[in-house]
Structures are given as structure tokens and as C-alpha cells.
Design an enzyme around this catalytic site. Structure first.
Site, PDB file in Angstrom:
ATOM      1  N   HIS A  72     -50.737  49.361  56.122  1.00  0.00           N
ATOM      2  CA  HIS A  72     -50.907  48.323  57.143  1.00  0.00           C
ATOM      3  C   HIS A  72     -49.541  47.811  57.572  1.00  0.00           C
ATOM      4  CE1 HIS A  72     -55.369  47.014  56.779  1.00  0.00           C
ATOM      5  NE2 HIS A  72     -55.229  48.300  56.600  1.00  0.00           N
ATOM      6  N   TYR A 200     -56.765  36.807  58.943  1.00  0.00           N
ATOM      7  CA  TYR A 200     -56.811  35.529  58.224  1.00  0.00           C
ATOM      8  C   TYR A 200     -57.132  34.458  59.257  1.00  0.00           C
ATOM      9  CZ  TYR A 200     -54.331  37.598  54.198  1.00  0.00           C
ATOM     10  OH  TYR A 200     -53.962  38.357  53.102  1.00  0.00           O
ATOM     11  N   PRO A 292     -55.820  33.205  46.173  1.00  0.00           N
ATOM     12  CA  PRO A 292     -55.797  34.584  46.669  1.00  0.00           C
ATOM     13  C   PRO A 292     -55.231  34.762  48.080  1.00  0.00           C
ATOM     14  CG  PRO A 292     -58.039  33.721  46.668  1.00  0.00           C
ATOM     15  CD  PRO A 292     -57.195  32.693  45.993  1.00  0.00           C
ATOM     16  N   LYS A 296     -51.426  37.919  46.145  1.00  0.00           N
ATOM     17  CA  LYS A 296     -50.242  38.081  45.291  1.00  0.00           C
ATOM     18  C   LYS A 296     -50.525  38.229  43.803  1.00  0.00           C
ATOM     19  CE  LYS A 296     -47.224  38.202  48.472  1.00  0.00           C
ATOM     20  NZ  LYS A 296     -47.009  39.607  48.881  1.00  0.00           N
ATOM     21  N   TYR A 384     -44.924  38.408  52.573  1.00  0.00           N
ATOM     22  CA  TYR A 384     -46.202  39.140  52.500  1.00  0.00           C
ATOM     23  C   TYR A 384     -46.001  40.554  51.954  1.00  0.00           C
ATOM     24  CZ  TYR A 384     -51.053  40.173  53.507  1.00  0.00           C
ATOM     25  OH  TYR A 384     -52.383  40.485  53.362  1.00  0.00           O
TER      26      TYR A 384
HETATM   27  C1  PHB Z   1     -59.082  41.423  49.514  1.00  0.00           C
HETATM   28  O1  PHB Z   1     -59.164  42.464  50.176  1.00  0.00           O
HETATM   29  O2  PHB Z   1     -59.873  41.195  48.592  1.00  0.00           O
HETATM   30  C2  PHB Z   1     -58.031  40.444  49.835  1.00  0.00           C
HETATM   31  C3  PHB Z   1     -57.076  40.753  50.793  1.00  0.00           C
HETATM   32  C4  PHB Z   1     -56.103  39.833  51.122  1.00  0.00           C
HETATM   33  C5  PHB Z   1     -56.075  38.607  50.497  1.00  0.00           C
HETATM   34  C6  PHB Z   1     -57.011  38.294  49.519  1.00  0.00           C
HETATM   35  C7  PHB Z   1     -57.989  39.219  49.196  1.00  0.00           C
HETATM   36  O3  PHB Z   1     -55.126  37.722  50.833  1.00  0.00           O
END
Ligand code: PHB
Length: 389
Positions: A72, A200, A292, A296, A384
């Protein structure tokens, strides 16, 4: 029994450490409280930094990751109908890899099996002894028998609820914590992802995240109340809520289907200091937890494992204890920056129950600044994709 490094915890950190040590000719034993099936049943985040991918390559466990992992180059942040893309490649030259933590763990177990490395599963009453001496040991019971392992060092990779951190005297340990007033309700569904990158979303109704595992497996989350129960949320209610929190151009692409997993996770920031006491070293969740947002958790555990591997190699191969003595400070220096980033992403994107209009304006201003400032987007991208080890 006797070994050089007793590793408490058969999750990804403990397994990765064991393979790195094995490569350097350092002997270890991995103890796990659960069964392998239980460990492989846990669903965690799915975004890997290059640092972790590099460690997987170092131990020759990256074949499937290289084949099935999805690169990505960016991610989308949204606020209501507004979308903002953060381009990782432009700002850092580096992508992240979308590949489930469960798959990482499976690959590590498979590699250990191929090498004939044994894991002791279903151990009970694990107790760490004489950590402040030159001759520590670990005892446990299994099937009614008590076993003792004499070792040089103990690696505590046994998570937030494990025994390792609790073995550090309270007079030595300092703890720092923030508990967030909401949870994440997550579902896994065998449907194509809504978008080629993660989304997000901040919305009037709260946070949402659109993620994925592979082209036919999607992972979605919505911020929920801490008093919510999984049973309160039908699949229909979940999809409905998700759609209302993301931009309508994205909602139009959502393919829904039955959930194959549904769970609620609380959000917490936590750090304990120091991460070493005598001959005990803490790695990952045993020493620190992040919310989450930003994915990280596993990535910061992998950085600890890297520092500890270097420290133990220095000790055994070069006769130097410099790495052992600096382990805690080195690991914590990175941990705190990751804590800051995860706290910042969480604060930016969630609706807090006690949030007033001023707080809301701060989120809006932060997002407006990200839209206008190359430097701000670059800072987000740098964190990130993963800070250097
Ligand atoms: C996930 O795919 O479970 C996931 C991805 C990004 C995040 C948190 C969880 O920031």
C-alpha cells in the site's frame, strides 16, 4: 532443562526472537500458555512496516508474505464527506504491507517446525526465579509435572496480562497509562475490500476504519461504546452504521455479507519502564500497549525484538554487554514515539464522549492543516510506514 534464553510467550514476538537467535547459534525454548490453535485464532491488525518485513526476510520466513502481502502506497483519511489521501511513497519512498498478523504467526510456527524447534504449549503456573542473579530460571507445570529451565536470560514476550512484567518489583516499575472512553467493534467478512487503500474515517457518528486482509477478505471497524456487547450488533446494524460514517462515494462501493468474526476491543495506551530488570527483558505488549489506530502493536514489538536480538548477539558472539545494558533505553526511545503517534491518530479521528466544540474545532484544524501542509502529511507518512530501528 537448560537453555540460553527462555522465551515466555509463543506469539509473533517470541517466535521471531527465537528464529533470530537460532540464526546466530543461540539456543532458546519457547513457552506458551495456550494451544497453537488458540494463538492462531487471534485476529489482530494487518499492516506491516518494512522493518518487520525485513526481520521476516532475515529469518527466511518471507516467501508467502512476498507473494500474498499487498503493498500500500498510501491511505485515506476522511472527515464527513471530505477525503484526504496520504501518499507514503511520495513522502518516504516506502510502502507498508497489508498481511494479517495471524498469517505472520503461522509462517513463524511453520519455519520453527521445519527447523525442528520445539514449543512447549499449555504451560501453567509459569514463575520466573532469580532474575537479579547470574543464574535465573523459569518453572512451570504441564500435565501435572513441574519442570524447571535453567537459563542465562529470560525474554518476556507474554503480552499485557503475562507474568513477565509482574515479576519486576513494584518498587522498580513505573507505569504510564491512558484508557480511552470507547472501543472498536470489528468484523471480518468474505467480501471484496471497499477501496484499494485503507480508509480512516472521522464522522459525526464516530470513527470507522475500512481495512482488508486479501482481495476477498475485508476487515471493518466502528468506534462503539464500552458498554456495547457483540450480541447487540447484528451484521445489518454494523453495515448500516459503517456506511453512515464514511464518505458516500465510498459507501456506494461497499459490498456487505455475513460476518465470519465479530469482536469488541477496548483502546488503551500503556508503557512500563524499565523494559529490563536484571536478566529479564520485556518485548512488545508485555511492556507497552497502543490503541490500534495506526496498527503499531506488532510493529513496535518487532522493533523490541530487533534490539534484544542485537543485545544478545553482542553478549554471546562479541563478549560485550553494551547492548544488554542499553536495551531498555533504546527500546523505550522508539516506543514513546510510537505511543505518541498512536495517541495522536486516535485523538484526531475519534469522537470523545466529553468532547466540546473547541475540541471538535481542534480536530478540524488539524485535518485542514494536514490537507494544506506537505510537512504535516510527511510527518504522518513517516510515522505510519515506521520509524527506523
Ligand atoms: C486491521 O486491518 O485490522 C487494521 C488496520 C489498520 C489499523 C488497525 C487495524 O490501524
Amino acid at each position: 532443562m537448560k537453555t540460553q534464553v527462555a522465551i515466555i510467550g509463543g506469539g509473533p514476538s517470541g517466535l521471531l526472537l527465537s528464529l533470530l537467535l537460532q540464526k546466530a547459534g543461540i539456543d532458546s525454548v519457547v513457552l506458551e500458555r495456550q494451544t497453537k490453535e488458540h494463538v492462531l485464532g487471534r485476529i489482530r491488525a494487518g499492516v506491516l512496516e518494512q522493518g518487520l518485513v525485513g526481520l521476516m526476510r532475515d529469518v527466511g520466513v518471507a516467501d508467502r508474505l512476498d507473494k500474498e502481502g499487498i503493498l500500500h502506497d498510501g491511505t485515506v483519511l476522511s472527515y464527513g464527506e471530505d477525503r484526504l489521501r496520504i501518499d507514503f511513497r511520495e513522502h518516504t519512498g516506502t510502502p507498508v504491507v497489508v498481511y494479517g498478523q495471524t498469517e505472520v504467526t503461522r509462517d513463524l510456527y511453520d519455519a520453527r517446525d521445519r527447523l525442528g524447534m520445539d514449543t512447549v504449549f499449555e504451560v501453567e503456573d509459569v514463575t520466573l526465579h532469580d532474575l537479579d542473579s547470574d543464574a535465573p530460571s523459569v518453572s512451570f507445570t504441564k500435565g501435572g509435572d513441574t519442570v524447571r529451565i535453567d537459563c542465562d536470560f529470560v525474554a518476556g514476550c507474554d503480552g499485557f496480562h503475562g507474568v513477565s512484567r509482574k515479576s519486576i518489583p513494584a518498587s522498580v516499575l513505573r507505569e504510564y497509562e491512558r484508557v480511552y472512553p470507547f472501543g472498536w467493534l470489528g468484523i471480518l467478512s468474505e467480501t471484496p475490500p471497499i477501496h484499494e487503500e485503507l480508509i480512516y474515517a472521522n464522522s459525526d457518528r464516530g470513527f470507522a476504519l475500512c481495512s482488508m486482509r486479501n482481495p476477498m477478505l475485508s476487515r471493518y471497524y466502528v468506534q462503539c461504546s464500552l458498554s456495547d456487547k457483540v450480541e447487540d450488533w447484528s451484521d445489518e446494524a454494523f453495515w448500516d452504521e459503517l456506511k453512515r460514517r464514511i464518505p458516500s462515494v465510498d459507501a456506494a462501493n461497499l459490498v456487505t455479507g455475513p460476518s465470519i468474526e465479530k469482536s469488541i476491543a477496548p483502546l488503551r495506551s500503556y508503557v512500563c519502564e524499565p523494559m529490563r530488570w536484571g536478566r529479564l527483558f520485556l518485548c512488545g505488549d508485555a511492556a507497552h500497549i497502543v490503541p490500534p489506530t495506526g496498527a503499531k502493536g506488532l510493529n513496535s514489538a518487532a522493533a523490541d525484538v530487533h534490539y534484544l536480538n542485537e543485545a544478545l548477539r553482542d553478549h554471546y558472539l562479541n563478549g560485550s554487554d553494551a547492548g544488554i545494558d542499553s536495551y531498555s533505553a533504546r527500546a523505550l526511545a522508539r516506543v514513546w514515539k510510537v505511543e505518541r503517534f498512536s495517541w495522536w491518530m486516535t485523538s484526531l479521528l475519534h469522537r470523545f464522549p466529553d468532547q466540546n466544540d473547541f475540541d471538535l474545532k481542534m480536530q478540524q484544524a488539524e485535518l485542514a492543516f494536514l490537507r494544506e501542509s506537505d510537512a504535516a502529511r510527511s510527518a504522518l507518512a513517516t510515522n505510519y510506514v515506521g520509524l527506523p530501528y
